[in-house]
Design an enzyme around this catalytic site. Structure first.
Site, PDB file in Angstrom:
ATOM      1  N   LYS A  80      23.794  39.652  37.925  1.00 57.35           N
ATOM      2  CA  LYS A  80      24.567  40.346  38.954  1.00 57.35           C
ATOM      3  C   LYS A  80      23.755  41.401  39.681  1.00 57.35           C
ATOM      4  O   LYS A  80      23.025  42.175  39.059  1.00 57.35           O
ATOM      5  CB  LYS A  80      25.770  41.045  38.309  1.00 57.35           C
ATOM      6  CG  LYS A  80      26.858  40.121  37.793  1.00 57.35           C
ATOM      7  CD  LYS A  80      28.005  40.958  37.203  1.00 57.35           C
ATOM      8  CE  LYS A  80      28.961  40.134  36.368  1.00 57.35           C
ATOM      9  NZ  LYS A  80      29.763  39.204  37.141  1.00 57.35           N
ATOM     10  N   GLY A 100      37.390  42.111  32.856  1.00 58.50           N
ATOM     11  CA  GLY A 100      37.488  43.062  31.754  1.00 58.50           C
ATOM     12  C   GLY A 100      38.901  43.453  31.386  1.00 58.50           C
ATOM     13  O   GLY A 100      39.109  44.367  30.604  1.00 58.50           O
ATOM     14  N   SER A 122      34.501  39.011  29.529  1.00 57.57           N
ATOM     15  CA  SER A 122      34.732  39.693  28.258  1.00 57.57           C
ATOM     16  C   SER A 122      35.516  38.837  27.278  1.00 57.57           C
ATOM     17  O   SER A 122      35.491  39.082  26.078  1.00 57.57           O
ATOM     18  CB  SER A 122      35.485  40.995  28.523  1.00 57.57           C
ATOM     19  OG  SER A 122      35.031  41.595  29.724  1.00 57.57           O
TER      20      SER A 122
END
Lengths: 201, 303
Positions: free
Chosen positions: B90, B162, B245
């Site tokens: 990223k 997340g 995640s």
């Protein structure tokens, strides 16, 4: 005569592009994810994708052995990129436990042309495909290190073997399905037609 | 993309076709966030088609706060060394130097990501100027087409990373799908107004209206925590799934990763999804998106 039916192994990869190319080559194309879906096809494409993922899923869902059995008895198969890796009798650098279907007496080196930044397009002359060179799209592509006596090299790029045929099995390191030029799929459809005709005699 | 090659021409790298074609190879697959070479190997063994190398998974970025940046090159190279599947990484939105660094490291795809803190609040990176392809997030069709106009070779939803909550990714995919369906019914006169409304180039709008889909691969990203989540996104039209995640913040990452891979391939087979969902241990806890303050919503980043 009934329609020519060609399956595309649809566990992962560029399945849709192959379905489109096969339809353009005059076949009825359908995805194959289960052993029973394998039974009704006159030929099978192993698409581009991640060879480790496809081989893992094939083992997990009971497709690997039926695939090997059908390829052994002469089912026409065509593998592009990851599909070429899956058709290799031997890999130079397998991931631990990575299995192949086999069918072509060749040793393949995975990602031989490099990572994505080295992915490229180039014109490739392919034996058995008329009308000028094929537009070769090579994406993290493998090449063939060497072939056995039964396998015929039908294309090279930069001194490396990038397309091979052995009997009813065809493999290219590049992706004709991404170009809109369906001549290689046409060649494969002809192989599948020949196989079906021979079987019905 | 219809150029023809002559035999004497030198091979071309970094073309739109090899960039978009790379994403085509990932279809039907799962791309997993990993923070160490060990996690990358677990992901590869579970059947991931690629990994996203980053220093902290989004759940930890949320917890820690502060500015989130590109990962350490050593860490990215360690992951490239560890696996044979493609490695993505990223960059911050508009931080084209981070993207230049990632390209020099040899990553296979760059995610210009809202999960990191944006470096530019007006401009995204000019993605045409890179050999390495880019994936970008979008909440709607206009945003997707603006990113494609800038050179993105793959689009993903911008579900709230997340959170372990798939609601935002569902919203984005439905939005994109509905807007494409609407374009299908438009005649040529109406497409000009649609382009203005979408704030996207007319040529791209027209192309989408003709194709009935984006001209690049569309994945889901953000909030996928279970095999059923992954299958839901595929049934809603995502061609593959990013899982952040959801895997390494769960009780049994290897098992959950393999289960999500199975459910992504057999997304339309509830029996297989049921089997894949058994005994996975604890899922990540998750956050309710409606209790997230606006300032903590990553989907608002990007323009």
């Amino acid at each position: 005569m009934s329609d020519l039916v060609i399956g595309v192994l649809a566990l992962q990869g560029d399945v849709r592009e192959h379905l489109v190319a096969l339809a353009a080559a005059g076949a009825v194309a359908r995805p194959v994810r289960r052993p029973e879906e394998l039974a009704g096809v006159d030929g099978l494409v192993l698409p581009g994708g991640e060879s480790t993922t496809i081989s893992k899923l094939a083992v997990l869902f009971g497709l690997m052995e039926p695939l090997r059995a059908r390829v052994r008895t002469g089912l026409p198969v065509y593998g592009t990129c990851a599909g070429m890796i899956l058709l290799a009798d031997k890999l130079l650098d397998p991931r631990s436990g990575q299995e192949t279907v086999g069918g072509i007496d060749m040793i393949v080196r995975r990602n031989a042309f490099g990572r994505q930044n080295e992915s490229f397009e180039a014109a490739v002359d392919v034996g058995g495909v008329g009308g000028g060179p094929v537009h070769g799209v090579f994406i993290r592509a493998p090449w063939v290190e060497s072939v056995g006596a039964g396998a015929e090299v039908i294309a090279e790029h930069d001194g490396h073997i990038v397309a091979v045929r052995q009997g009813n099995a065809l493999a290219t390191a590049f992706h004709p399905e991404l170009t809109g030029d369906h001549r290689v799929h046409g060649l494969f459809a002809d192989m599948a037609r020949g196989y079906r005709t021979a079987g019905s005699l | 993309m219809s150029s023809t090659l002559s035999e004497n021409q030198a091979p071309e790298t970094g073309t739109a076709r090899v960039k978009r074609g790379m994403a085509e190879q990932l279809k039907g697959g799962v791309i997993m966030d990993v923070v160490t070479p060990e996690q990358a190997k677990i992901a590869e063994d579970a059947g991931a088609v690629a990994v996203m190398a980053l220093e902290r998974v989004p759940a930890d970025i949320r917890k820690d706060g502060g500015v989130a940046r590109m990962s350490d090159p050593d860490m990215i190279e360690g992951i490239i060394e560890a696996v044979s599947i493609p490695v993505m990484a990223k960059s911050r939105i508009g931080h084209f130097v981070e993207a230049q660094v990632l390209q020099s490291l040899g990553v296979d795809y760059i995610d210009e990501s809202e999960v990191l803190t944006p470096a530019d609040e007006v401009n995204h990176s000019d993605k045409w100027s890179f050999t390495t392809p880019f994936v970008c997030g979008a909440t709607n069709l206009g945003e997707a087409l603006r990113r494609i106009a800038e050179g993105a070779a793959m689009i993903r939803s911008k579900g709230e990373a997340g959170t372990g909550n798939v609601v935002e990714a569902v919203r984005h995919l439905r939005q994109i799908k509905n807007e494409i369906a609407r374009l299908r019914g438009f005649d040529n006169h109406e497409l000009y107004a649609a382009a203005k409304e979408l704030r996207a180039p007319y040529e791209l709008v027209k192309e989408v209206a003709g194709l009935g889909r984006l001209p690049v691969v569309l994945f889901s990203a953000g909030g996928v925590a279970t095999p059923a989540d992954a299958a839901l996104m595929r049934q809603l039209g995502a061609e593959g799934v990013f899982v952040g995640s959801g895997i390494f913040k769960s009780g049994d990452p290897a098992k959950r990763a393999a289960a999500i891979v199975k459910a992504t391939t057999f997304y339309d087979d509830p029996k297989i999804i049921a089997d894949a969902s058994r005994n996975l241990g604890e899922a990540m806890v998750g956050i309710n998106c409606d209790t997230l303050p606006e300032t903590e919503r990553y989907a608002n980043r990007g323009w």
